[in-house]
Design a protein around this motif. Structure first.
Motif: not given
Length: 190
Positions: A101, A104-105, A108, A163, A166-167, A172-173
């Protein structure tokens, strides 16, 4: 040390950088941190990239390029439109599964790596369109507007990449791509 050995060592080191970033993200790491974690010198890291920003961008390119080879192979090995589509999007999910995570954050939030992800998302959406177009022409799936379905897929892919999905969903992706595969393959079925 031979040139081949040096090249192999650089490739191994670069793979280690990618693995570190996937597991832990990169925004919080300095070059000193990365060098210490990989048990190499900063000057060795500079043989991979001129700066941390360049290293991050190169790692993102490497990650997505390697993933694309596996994803395309999975799709190409499948037969039938729905199977190819499920294989393609499922393989995207599998390719993203090792990404934490935090990675990925960070991806982004950092423009150069985000642009790499955006470019790969656009390529994936075009591949989805091509698979559906082929299936419609072959009569393998119902007569859907392939560009529309691909645009819907692209919208979801962008939501995954940014993202936002996900939020909103907690997925998750990797899980989101698997859900997208299920949705699209059911939607185009005869």
């Amino acid at each position: 040390m031979t040139a081949a050995h040096a090249t192999a060592r650089r490739a191994q080191l670069f793979d280690s950088v990618v693995a570190l970033f996937l597991a832990e993200g990169f925004a919080h790491l300095t070059l000193d941190d990365i060098a210490a974690r990989l048990r190499c010198s900063k000057s060795t890291l500079y043989t991979l990239a001129a700066s941390k920003d360049d290293l991050v961008r190169s790692a993102a390119v490497h990650f997505f390029t390697s993933a694309a080879v596996r994803v395309d192979a999975a799709s190409d090995a499948a037969t039938g439109t729905r199977e190819r589509l499920a294989a393609y999007l499922g393989a995207v999910g599998e390719a993203l599964a090792p990404a934490s995570e935090r990675f990925m954050t960070d991806l982004a939030d950092f423009e150069p790596s985000r642009l790499v992800y955006e470019r790969n998302t656009a390529i994936a959406a075009e591949r989805v369109r091509g698979i559906i177009d082929d299936g419609v022409r072959a009569g393998d799936v119902r007569d859907v507007h392939a560009a529309f379905v691909a645009d819907v897929a692209a919208s979801v892919m962008v939501s995954i990449q940014s993202r936002a999905l996900a939020r909103r969903t907690g997925l998750d992706d990797a899980a989101a791509y698997r859900e997208l595969a299920t949705l699209l393959t059911a939607g185009i079925a005869r």
